[in-house]
Design an enzyme around this catalytic site. Structure first.
Site, short mmCIF file in Angstrom:
data_model
loop_
_atom_site.label_atom_id
_atom_site.label_comp_id
_atom_site.label_asym_id
_atom_site.label_seq_id
_atom_site.Cartn_x
_atom_site.Cartn_y
_atom_site.Cartn_z
CG ASN A 139 -1.64 1.36 1.37
OD1 ASN A 139 -2.60 1.59 0.66
ND2 ASN A 139 -1.17 2.23 2.25
CD GLU A 140 -1.42 5.70 0.28
OE1 GLU A 140 -0.84 6.17 1.25
OE2 GLU A 140 -2.54 6.07 -0.09
CG ASP A 141 5.22 0.54 0.62
OD1 ASP A 141 4.62 1.35 1.36
OD2 ASP A 141 5.48 -0.62 0.98
#
Ligand code: BMA
Length: 823
Positions: A433-435
């Site tokens: 998620n969102e890295d």
């Protein structure tokens, strides 16, 4: 194989650092009963050593628990017959930095709460009393030590040391959750007696392009094979008929056997067909004795993630096609339903997921900062026909990728993919998620670079682009892998390819929610707007003297950075409210409901049919909560539904209606999400705020299947203070409604719209009003199930809803500006 659950007689105590572990374990001081599976917080709460961490400001008072070490002890008896068998201890999950001893001998070190561990203990157990001992060292301190050694890394949310630990990342506090660094055997501990066992069972199903056949490729792996060990494979169809049976002696470690099924009964997402499941049973036996066995419930479905150019727009689609039907994936993001996950009952899971189904959601995304959910969660999704987007557990951080970390991640990924791959509901594995988003923000992401990622400032690409796809390809070859959420190739904010997180509203630009359609993506996997939990939920944790919108305790229960301020801005833009908690709850919830409906409405309008599926999904942030909080959730932690779940339900219904007001004119459209075209009557009406009819018009229209249909807009000259309504009738029945109000709502006068409710048989209600009424919210003291709520009413257009369980309970009714109309 005999499995003894070790879940009784566990005790825990705070470690005394002055003593060795073994000396500490024999001291009689400080032990309290500890539930297992569970964590130290449950034990401390039950023993009244700490107050309820969710109440008031107590979170702050219990932080010391994370800074010390804990000892767990379990005494169990074995008979001679048991003690003489080959034995192994199985730990389904240890949270997190743990060392294990049995009868004084160290047998295991574990540092990843997502990796189950199995240790052979045949030589360590004995007849009579045995003792299992587990030390859990402070994850916080351990992470800080790793951080001191290897450097601090970038994060959004939580203590940055979390990135070094394979522990649920939300334990460190998130922008909707408190920090509670749990420790303990959070999943079951089992003593397995007997050696020969079914150590793995795989059954990928290949489905023909036209879904006319399915090949079940069974691989049963048997460990510690003895002479005459055989495997029996049986398959039953959804009607319960045995359709295949195969028996074979095991020579080497595994048996492979394929079963071809013609004209299989397909598994469908709800609304499209039934959730047919096949039952596979595999037994390992020798000399007529069953040594081990396992069953899987399997679904036959063909899943495609279609990424194809659009006819007249840039980029490409990102759409899920199930059994050759393209589907708009409306849905929600899922976070763990508690910090202490063992408190989440099966019924709690069922109610949350059923609520998603009831609001016509098709997909749930398990977000990467939580946990790989319990088996029951996925069983429910299989049964209910919900699609699951499954993140691997990485969120909002610049994760490391040194060899020990990669090895741990690999073990975790293999274990979790093996556990979950047979669920038909799971359609996609996602790297994180969102890295990519945080890496791009830190200027660390260069899409074109394809060399050794571990040598770059974005080393975790090694995990998302090499390690995880490799694990998925070997262990779950029939499910899609996607590197991250969001991911769009070269640019993570790309609106024209991949998935996108739309936080231009609320976070970054704090754009008006009416602008949601501008911030589209080919698939919007996150977007959200905050609101309060239900009033009774808030009252349960806010002391009496703090029960006003800006109190310290109320703001403590809003974890978003600048949350109270952002909420104030959106409220200020949208509507007026009195400065009481009751008004604040209603106002924030109405605003959230309007915002989220605007997003779904605008994006589903872009489901334009073959070649024009410009937006193919939208997952709201977030379905649920993990404690009583003001957050983006649409169902609060006490399972009270917020109004938004109803406004979303109308936008995601098989047929939904949309109106867009542009000054004195309107645009109208109808989404027909069914797979058949429909002959519809579109009724358009206009009223002034006094309830006087301004115009009325009927249009006959053939709604093309599975797409948004623009409706030729009539030429109107709408007065400013008027409301336009649209009803869509199919076979004389209203199947969808929409209304367009002058905005902002705050300029509307406060008045009593004269709402009346007629109670009918079977808890049905007819609700009508004399004047246009916005945001009509019906509530009872006890939570009940409404078929619809938060209604917009127009004169002469009564609406019928069912309120299961209502009986004669009084109904409290609120509407836009109810608080000011009364004073
Ligand atoms: C997201 C999520 C979470 C966060 C939410 C709200 O993008 O991935 O990290 O809680 O936004 O800020």
């Amino acid at each position: 194989m005999q499995k003894l659950a070790l879940q009784q007689a566990w005790q825990a105590k705070q470690r005394d650092p002055q003593r060795t572990v073994l000396a500490d374990s024999t001291s009689s001081e400080g032990w309290i009963a500890a539930p297992v599976p569970g964590t130290i917080y449950e034990a401390l709460i039950a023993a009244e050593r700490i107050p309820d961490p969710f109440d008031g400001l107590n979170e702050l008072a219990v932080q010391w628990v994370a800074e010390v070490d804990w000892l767990y002890r379990c005494d169990f008896e074995l008979t001679a017959e048991q003690a003489n068998q080959p034995a192994a201890l199985h730990f389904a999950g240890l949270d997190t930095i743990a060392t294990v001893w049995i009868n004084g001998q160290e047998i295991l070190n574990s540092d990843n709460m997502f990796v189950p561990q199995r240790v052979v203990v045949s030589n360590q157990i004995h007849v009579g009393a045995n003792q299992l001992l587990i030390e859990f060292r402070s994850a916080l301190k351990h992470g800080h030590a790793l951080q001191a050694e290897m450097g601090q890394l970038g994060v959004w949310n939580g203590d940055p040391s979390r990135l070094y630990l394979r522990k649920a990342q939300y334990h460190y506090g998130w922008d909707w959750g408190p920090a509670l660094l749990t420790a303990g055997p959070w999943l079951p501990v089992t003593l397995e007696l007997g050696a020969t066992r079914l150590s793995d069972l795989a059954c990928p199903i290949s489905v023909a392009d036209d879904c006319s056949t399915a090949i079940f490729a069974v691989t049963a792996t048997v460990a510690d094979v003895q002479a005459d060990t055989a495997v029996l494979i049986q398959l039953w169809n959804p009607a319960g008929e045995l359709i295949a049976e195969h028996q074979q002696l095991v020579v080497a470690g595994n048996i492979q056997h394929s079963i071809t099924v013609d004209q299989p009964s397909l598994w469908w997402p709800h609304g499209y067909g039934q959730q047919h499941r096949y039952r596979l049973a595999v037994k390992v036996f020798a000399n007529q004795t069953v040594l081990d066995q396992q069953e899987l419930q399997l679904g036959v479905r063909r899943v495609r993630l279609v990424q194809e150019p659009l006819l007249d727009e840039a980029g490409e689609t990102f759409l899920f096609e199930i059994n050759n039907v393209p589907m708009f994936s409306g849905g929600a993001n899922w976070i763990p339903a508690d910090l202490l996950t063992n408190r989440v009952s099966n019924e709690h899971y069922r109610r949350l997921l059923q609520a998603a189904v009831d609001s016509h959601m098709l997909m749930i995304r398990i977000w990467g900062g939580g946990i790989y959910e319990v088996d029951h969660f996925y069983d429910l999704c299989d049964q209910l026909g919900l699609l699951v987007w499954q993140d691997f557990m990485f969120a909002c951080g610049m994760y490391p990728a040194h060899p020990a970390f990669l090895a741990s991640v690999e073990a975790e990924a293999i274990a979790q993919v093996q556990r979950l791959r047979h669920h038909p509901s799971i359609v996609l594995w996602c790297g994180n998620n969102e890295d990519y988003q945080i890496a791009q923000t830190f200027n660390a992401y260069d899409h074109s670079f394809q060399g050794d990622f571990t040598k770059t400032s974005f080393p975790a690409r090694e995990i998302y682009e090499r390690l995880l796809p490799k694990v998925c390809a070997s262990y779950d070859p029939t499910t899609i892998y996607w590197p991250g959420s969001p991911y769009g190739g070269a640019d993570v904010y790309d609106k024209t390819r991949g998935d996108r997180h739309t936080w231009d509203v609320w976070h970054s630009a704090m754009a008006p929610y009416q602008d949601y359609p501008k911030y589209e993506g080919r698939f919007v996997s996150e977007f959200g707007m905050e609101s309060c939990a239900a009033l009774p939920t808030l009252l349960s944790v806010i002391p009496e003297h703090e029960r006003y919108p800006q109190s310290r305790t109320v703001e403590h229960h809003n974890k978003s950075e600048g949350g109270a301020r952002r909420l104030a801005v959106y409220l200020n833009d949208t509507l007026r409210f009195e400065n009481t908690l009751e008004s604040y709850v209603y106002a924030t919830q109405l605003m959230q409901a309007e915002a989220l409906a605007a997003a779904y409405r605008g994006w589903r309008r872009r489901w334009g049919g073959a070649g024009r599926y410009a937006v193919a999904g939208a997952l709201v942030w977030q379905l649920n909560d993990c404690w009583p909080v003001i957050s983006w959730a649409i169902i609060d932690s006490a399972l009270r539904k917020k109004p938004a779940i109803y406004s979303i339900g109308r936008e995601l219904a098989p047929i939904s209606a949309g109106l867009q007001r542009n000054g004195a004119t309107i645009e109208a459209w109808v989404v027909n999400g069914t797979i058949e075209s429909k002959s519809a009557t579109i009724q358009l009406t206009g009223y002034d705020l006094h309830g006087r009819l301004l115009f009325e018009q009927n249009i006959e229209y053939e709604l093309a299947a599975n797409q948004a249909n623009p409706i030729p807009s009539p030429n109107l000259n709408l007065p400013e203070q008027s409301v336009v309504g649209m009803q869509v009738l199919v076979d004389g029945v209203v199947v969808a409604r929409a209304s367009a109000w002058p905005e902002p709502f705050k300029y509307l006068p406060a008045y009593d719209p004269q709402i009346s409710v007629t109670r009918m048989a079977d808890d049905w209600l007819e609700i009508s009003s004399q004047h246009p009424a916005k945001g009509v919210w019906l509530q009872t003291e006890a939570e009940i199930n409404w078929s619809d709520n938060l209604l917009d009413l127009l004169p002469n257009q009564p609406q019928r809803i069912q309120a299961c369980g209502l009986g004669q309970q009084p109904i409290d009714i609120k509407w836009l500006h109810w608080d000011q109309a009364r004073t």
